[in-house]
Design an enzyme around this catalytic site. Structure first.
Site, PDB file in Angstrom:
ATOM      1  N   ASN A 408       0.838  -1.201   0.000  1.00  0.00           N
ATOM      2  CA  ASN A 408       0.000   0.000   0.000  1.00  0.00           C
ATOM      3  C   ASN A 408       0.874   1.252   0.000  1.00  0.00           C
ATOM      4  O   ASN A 408       1.571   1.527   0.986  1.00  0.00           O
ATOM      5  CB  ASN A 408      -0.913   0.024   1.224  1.00  0.00           C
ATOM      6  N   GLU A 409       0.878   1.982  -1.107  1.00  0.00           N
ATOM      7  CA  GLU A 409       1.416   3.339  -1.263  1.00  0.00           C
ATOM      8  C   GLU A 409       2.932   3.457  -1.177  1.00  0.00           C
ATOM      9  O   GLU A 409       3.463   4.569  -1.201  1.00  0.00           O
ATOM     10  CB  GLU A 409       0.759   4.303  -0.263  1.00  0.00           C
ATOM     11  N   ASN A 410       3.662   2.348  -1.133  1.00  0.00           N
ATOM     12  CA  ASN A 410       5.111   2.467  -0.979  1.00  0.00           C
ATOM     13  C   ASN A 410       5.822   2.847  -2.271  1.00  0.00           C
ATOM     14  O   ASN A 410       6.819   3.575  -2.249  1.00  0.00           O
ATOM     15  CB  ASN A 410       5.690   1.166  -0.420  1.00  0.00           C
TER      16      ASN A 410
END
Length: 802
Positions: A408-410
């Site tokens: 998630n979102e890295n």
């Protein structure tokens, strides 16, 4: 035959010479809470008072009983330990663990005595790893990226910081002889109309020379295969297998698979799971609009109607199978067909995925990485691969699972949040998301697609959060922009977006006892974890509403209306652009404690108005007014498998109820498509006192706004703060289980806050807009003494600013 005995009783929790009864599965916080040692961290400012717990060492102890003879090996099996611990028996080390997301097995053949599981502080372990591998940036200051533990236990912008420890999943003793099933990997496919279950099996042996046989049974059919060494394959074909479908597209038939490991005629071990036959794909083909992201199940292309799922309790050992089923049933009843298991949480229990299988809820499963640069050094790298291998195989039987997602979102964070400069070439997780994880999925579970992250454009050739390519997270809206800005883009797939609102009134009263509620009261501010959360709530609200100063009840109602309006603005716009946009996943379905957040269901399980709005937004059929280059249109979205025919009625009206113009059109919309009807220029509302109403009726209309087969869309051309609403006038009648409201004027956004009638009461609908003369009957559960005055006091609606 393998025998298993649970070890779920007789445990004690020890700390600094003190002992308390312990519940297993459980955790330190819940045991201390039960013992009266700590206050409830969910109530008031209790979270701050228990912060010390996460910085101590804790030990669980009990006797490991003598095991009866008759089996060659005895194993001690932990399904989950949170997180870093040493396991000893009579003071002798059995082993050490450092990953919440794995199970562990120890050979205790012939042993008995005092069993101890000593947990070190997660903070101490994280700091030790940081000292070894170096500092890494993250969206939050807590060190969650340095160990394989549920990240959100360290706090999030909706969650408390409650870093616990414990035996969080079941523990048991297993006794077996000759061999046991160590791993069963089911590959379930549909090949030319035939259901196929191919079981790839690994065994652990005590005797190498023993001849072993596999026998598999599915739907009355069976097959046998001989083991070769420690591995084998057995395949069963089911010619008449029915397909498993997501809800709304067909049924969810499930077939039990039974695999038995034999030595000669003697059964040694049995593995049982339920499977469903279906095919799944992900279309990421480039096209004139960019790069698509469309889920395909059994050849059917889907617009995914999704919600993001976080752990339903910050202490996940408290989430029972019944609670999972209730929450997921709520999701299905709201029209949801996809659940994204978000990467700051956990791989959920079998109860979660079983319920999704039965309810037809597709599961998008994140690997547990979120909002941080994760080191790829040891000891983390080996843990990541081992964890991935175990959980991919564990979850493979579930037909609901349709997508693996790396993080998630890295990938977005590396590009946009200043990580690249700070890292200076150090590892940050890219090797996991573009290397280790896709390799593990391709090797073990080739029946399902994998995507490297959310958001992710498909390659570094495009910005990771480019709305034209792959998945997109829309957070400029809420953080900096009004929700009207949702209409400026048509992403290919919106995997996160949302708007905040406080929880239900009864939830606030329980969580903040005795506090005089105000938007900025101490308890309200403590239970608001988002950066400048109240500021964003206020700015978002004042763009649309005039908020009376000091009127908490009105503020509470309007913030909940604004949340529903914001999400509706996005979903209506994006659904009207199918098939360019192929899905929306609302942030978020649920909460893990009582908090002001983006959730549709609050931390006590009460449904906000957003929840009921999702029922309209995610219904198979939706009417919505949208602006196009050609002007105002009415988009008729038909996601059902049947054509949609009916009479479309358009009325231009004043807020006093006068009709200035009307038109009727016969509507005919094909299955799974969107059709648009141009609104005649003379019917477009002009000025603050006018609005437009569209109704589609498939049967004769009555005076009840909710009767028949009708759908409605309304368009007001100006913000509510500028609309001169008439003073709302309506009658209220009550009966056991219902409240009926009959409108004498325009009544916009009528809401019955059922929890104000009784804390356990629930209404069966949320916001309703009534025209003069219309009525609505609201079903109410859990209200034992119906009273019209109480019902009127619990009803809220729009009024002109005074």
């Amino acid at each position: 035959m393998l025998e298993a005995s649970p070890l779920d009783d007789g445990w004690q929790l020890r700390h600094e010479g003190k002992a308390f009864p312990a519940v297993v599965p459980g955790c330190v916080h819940t045991d201390l809470l039960a013992a009266g040692v700590i206050p409830d961290p969910f109530v008031g400012l209790g979270e701050k008072e228990v912060a010390w717990v996460g910085r101590r060492e804790w030990t669980y102890e009990r006797e490991l009983p003598a095991v009866p003879s008759g089996h060659e090996q005895t194993d001690l099996v932990f399904d989950g330990l949170d997180t870093v611990a040493e396991i000893t028996l009579n003071g002798q080390l059995l082993g050490g663990v450092r990953n919440m997301h794995r199970s562990y097995r120890f050979d205790v053949t012939g042993l008995e005595g005092r069993l101890a599981v000593r947990f070190v502080s997660a903070y101490a372990e994280a700091e030790a790893v940081r000292g070894k591998v170096g500092d890494r940036p993250a969206a939050y200051s807590e060190p969650y990226q340095y160990l394989r533990k549920m990240a959100c236990s360290f706090g999030w912008d909706w969650g408390p910081t409650l870093v616990t420890a414990g035996i969080w999943r079941p523990v048991r003793v297993e006794r077996w002889s000759t061999a046991r099933l160590a791993r069963v990997r089911p590959l379930v496919n549909v090949e030319e109309g035939v259901g196929v279950v191919e079981l790839r099996v690994e065994v652990e042996r005590t005797r190498v020379e023993a001849g072993l046989t596999l026998e598999a049974r599915v739907a009355g059919r069976s097959a046998r295969a001989e083991m070769t060494g420690t591995s084998g394959v057995v395949r069963v074909e089911v010619p008449d297998a029915e397909l498993w479908w997501p809800r709304g597209y067909g049924g969810q038939p499930l077939y039990e698979v039974e695999l038995t490991l034999h030595h000669g005629s003697s059964p040694l071990d049995v593995w049982r799971r339920r499977v469903g036959f279906r095919s799944v794909g992900l279309d990421t083909s480039p096209d004139a609009h960019g790069t698509g992201f469309t889920l395909v199940v059994n050849g059917e292309r889907l617009f995914a109607r999704g919600v993001n799922w976080i752990p339903d309790d910050v202490f996940p050992s408290r989430v029972s199978g019944e609670r999972y089923r209730k929450r997921l049933r709520q999701a299905a009843d709201a029209g949801v067909d996809l659940i994204r298991v978000w990467g700051g949480g956990i791989y959920e229990s079998e109860d979660f995925y079983d319920a999704c299988d039965e309810l037809g809820l597709l599961v998008w499963q994140d690997f547990p990485f979120a909002c941080a640069a994760y080191p790829e050094d040891q000891p983390l790298r080996g843990e990541v691969e081992a964890e991935a291998r175990e959980n991919v195989v564990r979850l493979m039987p579930h037909p609901s699972l349709v997508l693996w997602n790396g993080n998630n979102e890295n990938l977005w964070g590396f590009r946009d949040w200043g990580w690249e400069e700070r890292l200076g070439g150090d590892s940050w997780g890219e090797g996991y998301y573009l290397g280790v994880l896709p390799r593990v999925v391709a090797e073990l579970d080739p029946t399902r697609p994998y995507t490297a992250g959310s958001p992710w454009s498909g390659s570094w050739a495009h910005h990771p959060n480019d709305p034209a390519h792959g998945t997109h997270h829309s957070w400029e809206v809420w953080n900096r922009q009004d929700y009207a800005e949702y209409r400026c883009e048509v992403p290919r797939f919106v995997a996160e977006f949302g708007w905040q609102a406080p929880p239900a009134h009864a939830t606030l009263r329980r969580a903040l006892p005795g506090e005089e509620l105000a938007a900025d009261s101490p308890g309200m501010l403590h239970h608001q974890k988002a950066e400048d959360g109240n500021g964003k709530l206020e700015r978002g609200l004042t763009r649309h509403f005039a908020v009376p100063e000091g009127d908490f009840d009105r503020w509470h109602y309007l913030t909940q209306v604004n949340q529903a309006r914001a999400v509706a603005t996005g979903i209506e716009h994006w659904r009207s652009h199918w098939p360019v946009c192929a899905g929306t996943i609302v942030w978020q379905l649920n909460d893990c404690w009582p908090v002001t957040s983006w959730a549709a269901i609050d931390g006590d399980g009460r449904e906000k108005p957003l929840y009921h709005e999702l029922r309209r937004l995610y219904a198979d059929r939706l009417l919505t007014f949208q602006m196009r280059d050609s002007g105002l249109v009415l988009a008729a979205v038909n996601q059902s498998g049947q054509p949609w025919a009916g009479t479309l009625s358009l009325r231009r009206m004043s807020v006093e109820g006068e009709v200035f113009g009307a038109a009727s059109v016969e509507l005919a919309v094909g299955a799974r498509v969107v059709d648009e009807v141009r609104v005649p220029a003379e019917l477009e509302p002009a000025g603050a006192k006018e609005f437009l109403v569209a109704d589609v009726w498939g049967s004769p209309r009555s005076g009840d706004a909710e009767s028949g087969e009708g759908l409605r869309a309304v368009r007001f051309p100006v913000p509510d703060r500028d609309i001169p609403y008439p003073r709302p006038q309506f009658e209220v009648t009550v009966a056991p289980g219902s409240v009926t409201v009959t409108a004498h004027t325009l009544v916009r956004d009528l809401l019955l806050q059922a929890d104000r009638l009784a804390p356990g009461a629930r209404a069966d609908r949320g916001l309703v807009t009534l025209l003069p003369g219309e009525r609505v009957t609201i079903g109410v559960e859990g209200w034992e003494t119906p009273d019209a005055a109480a019902a009127r006091a619990a009803l809220y609606c729009q009024e002109s600013a005074r």
